[in-house]
Motif scaffolding. Structure first.
Motif, PDB file in Angstrom:
ATOM      1  N   GLY A  67       0.819  -1.213   0.000  1.00 48.05           N
ATOM      2  CA  GLY A  67       0.000   0.000   0.000  1.00 48.05           C
ATOM      3  C   GLY A  67       0.848   1.256   0.000  1.00 48.05           C
ATOM      4  O   GLY A  67       0.548   2.222  -0.715  1.00 48.05           O
ATOM      5  N   GLU A  68       1.931   1.250   0.785  1.00 45.65           N
ATOM      6  CA  GLU A  68       2.826   2.411   0.814  1.00 45.65           C
ATOM      7  C   GLU A  68       3.518   2.599  -0.531  1.00 45.65           C
ATOM      8  O   GLU A  68       3.641   3.720  -1.032  1.00 45.65           O
ATOM      9  CB  GLU A  68       3.873   2.239   1.920  1.00 45.65           C
ATOM     10  N   THR A  77       2.485   1.527  -3.582  1.00 47.76           N
ATOM     11  CA  THR A  77       1.555   1.943  -4.640  1.00 47.76           C
ATOM     12  C   THR A  77       1.057   3.369  -4.409  1.00 47.76           C
ATOM     13  O   THR A  77       0.851   4.109  -5.377  1.00 47.76           O
ATOM     14  CB  THR A  77       0.365   0.978  -4.728  1.00 47.76           C
ATOM     15  N   TRP A  78       0.872   3.742  -3.156  1.00 47.13           N
ATOM     16  CA  TRP A  78       0.434   5.116  -2.902  1.00 47.13           C
ATOM     17  C   TRP A  78       1.543   6.112  -3.256  1.00 47.13           C
ATOM     18  O   TRP A  78       1.286   7.183  -3.813  1.00 47.13           O
ATOM     19  CB  TRP A  78       0.013   5.284  -1.452  1.00 47.13           C
ATOM     20  N   THR A  79       2.792   5.739  -2.959  1.00 47.79           N
ATOM     21  CA  THR A  79       3.911   6.620  -3.292  1.00 47.79           C
ATOM     22  C   THR A  79       4.075   6.740  -4.808  1.00 47.79           C
ATOM     23  O   THR A  79       4.391   7.809  -5.327  1.00 47.79           O
ATOM     24  CB  THR A  79       5.211   6.086  -2.667  1.00 47.79           C
ATOM     25  N   PHE A  88       1.648   6.424  -6.911  1.00 48.93           N
ATOM     26  CA  PHE A  88       0.365   6.727  -7.533  1.00 48.93           C
ATOM     27  C   PHE A  88       0.392   8.010  -8.350  1.00 48.93           C
ATOM     28  O   PHE A  88      -0.302   8.115  -9.370  1.00 48.93           O
ATOM     29  CB  PHE A  88      -0.731   6.834  -6.466  1.00 48.93           C
ATOM     30  N   GLU A 148       7.309  11.229  -0.875  1.00 49.08           N
ATOM     31  CA  GLU A 148       6.046  10.643  -0.424  1.00 49.08           C
ATOM     32  C   GLU A 148       4.999  11.708  -0.089  1.00 49.08           C
ATOM     33  O   GLU A 148       4.130  11.491   0.738  1.00 49.08           O
ATOM     34  CB  GLU A 148       6.260   9.722   0.775  1.00 49.08           C
ATOM     35  N   ASN A 180       2.302  12.625  -1.710  1.00 52.61           N
ATOM     36  CA  ASN A 180       1.608  12.098  -2.873  1.00 52.61           C
ATOM     37  C   ASN A 180       0.388  12.901  -3.284  1.00 52.61           C
ATOM     38  O   ASN A 180       0.040  12.924  -4.467  1.00 52.61           O
ATOM     39  CB  ASN A 180       1.214  10.639  -2.598  1.00 52.61           C
ATOM     40  N   TRP A 181      -0.279  13.535  -2.331  1.00 53.56           N
ATOM     41  CA  TRP A 181      -1.444  14.329  -2.704  1.00 53.56           C
ATOM     42  C   TRP A 181      -1.036  15.473  -3.623  1.00 53.56           C
ATOM     43  O   TRP A 181      -1.683  15.743  -4.634  1.00 53.56           O
ATOM     44  CB  TRP A 181      -2.158  14.866  -1.466  1.00 53.56           C
ATOM     45  N   THR A 213      -0.066  14.103  -7.039  1.00 57.01           N
ATOM     46  CA  THR A 213      -1.235  13.633  -7.780  1.00 57.01           C
ATOM     47  C   THR A 213      -2.066  14.800  -8.307  1.00 57.01           C
ATOM     48  O   THR A 213      -2.545  14.770  -9.443  1.00 57.01           O
ATOM     49  CB  THR A 213      -2.116  12.734  -6.887  1.00 57.01           C
TER      50      THR A 213
END
Length: 468
Positions: free
Chosen positions: A254-255, A257-259, A261, A403, A405-406, A409
């Motif tokens: 999860g970490e 894929t979120w990083t 993303f 990291e 990520n928001w 993105t």
């Protein structure tokens, strides 16, 4: 909350530890300009090699019928999927691993490496099975007409079968950079390029295999770097995967894929944009415009995008490691160097493309006068703002490497979701099919402004940041 005392014994001890950790790697000690040039050029050269293979492929493809070129343009979208997922896992794992290495957590970094590889294999096999099972429906969704559907299906089938290899190849090449072996990563792509080029030439000139020669060449060019796995298993590396990593921790994945993303979302949005382009161009302009888009998406603009991606992935290990080690002055120096280098490089490349647009397009048009005329105009229009695209990608990659990520993105998604796709539907009402071509470069301006706004705020933060 109370203010942190930067002079306390505890903070002083933390600072000394972080500085020592940062000195364990050239990423924390070597001159930033030299370090960035080394990593960025290696990343760019690796991607240029892949891009050159596709350019050579485009030369052979130019001799096919327009309907076949249209089918190839639809089918090659599968390569976008492999790149998209390879970036998701590769960039995500690369950033997380670099941050762990910067903090001295070597065994944790190694475990993340192994788990990412096994998870990427599982997901890619699942997608490959689904792709083959529903190939007709998927190619129709991607924009294939009734006439071009058989060609698109024929071309894409081998790309679906090889999807696990092509995804893993991207992941491994990025992780090889993280392990401070950018030249090895580049060499993997170089070998792939040579083998692919020779294979395609033999298949077309001696065996007259036509479209399938192109499909084989693209498969080889994107899959051969999977052999880098032997370096990680048998080479001298701190990131050697182990069988125990088959026990995947979903929190770790999860970490990762979120990083990753943010970069994934950028290519995902491009993926949707390609589908919209193919369908809208088919509706407003017909197969000739889809063939012209194939020249851009598959070869010219694609080569520029690969160069931009190489520069971004070259910057990320430097940002991630030094952020983890607390070397914020080096972080600031690296992103400044990256922006200056990116702007200078793509201004020059854009000027070269515009100046030599006629011979460049003739390389892909196969002597078709209508495709040549349309290709010249679309090449200038579609690529005139690519410098802004490259800067936007670099800035998003900077935040992703930390990291954050928001922010990354928002930068990646806003350009296509808020600007490019709406423009794609609005502009044709005023300029017809030309409006579809205008939508991409027009969206680069507000997209870059969003990225520059976040970078401006980041420079203010870095100026105020003290090592704690």
């Amino acid at each position: 909350m109370g203010r942190v005392d930067n002079n306390s014994p505890l903070i002083t001890e933390q600072t000394e530890v972080m500085n020592k950790l940062g000195n364990h790697s050239v990423l924390g000690t070597k001159s930033i300009p030299l370090l960035y040039i080394r990593f960025a050029l290696a990343g760019i050269m690796a991607n240029v090699i892949l891009g050159v293979v596709q350019v050579v492929d485009g030369y052979f493809v130019s001799g096919f019928k327009v309907l076949e070129i249209e089918g190839i343009g639809i089918g090659i979208t599968v390569l976008v999927i492999s790149r998209m997922l390879g970036i998701l896992f590769g960039v995500g794992a690369g950033a997380v691993i670099s941050l762990r290495l910067g903090k001295g957590k070597i065994e944790e970094a190694r475990s993340i490496m192994g788990q990412t590889l096994w998870f990427a294999v599982f997901i890619s096999i699942l997608l490959a099975v689904m792709g083959v099972a529903f190939e007709n429906q998927i190619m129709t969704l991607f924009g294939a007409s009734a006439e071009s559907l058989p060609y698109a299906v024929q071309y894409s089938r081998l790309l679906w079968f090889s999807l696990p290899l092509t995804i893993l190849a991207v992941v491994l090449s990025i992780l090889t950079n993280i392990d401070e072996k950018p030249v090895l990563s580049m060499s993997g792509w170089l070998v792939a390029a040579v083998v692919a080029g020779i294979t395609e030439w033999i298949m077309i000139t001696r065996y007259d295999m036509g479209m399938m020669a192109s499909s084989w060449a693209n498969t080889i060019a994107t899959a051969v770097p999977v052999l880098l796995i032997f370096y990680f298993w048998f080479g001298k590396t701190k990131l050697k995967p182990k069988w125990i990593d088959l026990m995947i921790n979903l929190r770790t994945i999860g970490e990762v894929t979120w990083t990753g993303f943010a970069s994934f979302s950028n290519i995902l949005m491009m993926f949707f944009a390609i589908i919209f382009y193919n369908n809208l161009l088919q509706s407003y302009g017909g197969g000739l415009h889809v063939a012209a888009f194939t020249i851009q998406n598959g070869y010219i603009t694609n080569l520029l995008a690969l160069i931009a991606l190489g520069g971004m992935t070259g910057l990320q290990p430097i940002i991630s490691y030094n952020s983890g080690a607390g070397n914020f002055d080096r972080v600031k120096q690296a992103i400044k160097m990256g922006i200056i280098f990116t702007v200078a490089l793509f201004v020059i490349l854009t000027a070269i493309i515009i100046y030599y647009v006629e011979p460049i397009v003739s390389f892909f048009s196969g002597g078709d006068p209508n495709l040549q005329q349309l290709g010249i105009w679309t090449t200038i229009v579609f690529n005139c703002m690519f410098t802004l695209n490259a800067v936007t990608l670099l800035i998003a990659g900077y935040f992703e490497a930390q990291e954050r990520n928001w922010t990354a993105t928002v930068i990646n998604v806003s350009k296509i979701l808020l600007f490019s796709i709406p423009f794609m539907f609005i502009f044709p009402h005023y300029w017809g099919v030309d409006g579809i071509w205008y939508s991409g470069p027009a969206a680069e301006i507000p997209g870059a402004l969003v990225a520059i706004y976040f970078m401006w705020k980041e420079f203010k933060r870095l100026k105020q940041t003290k090592l704690v």
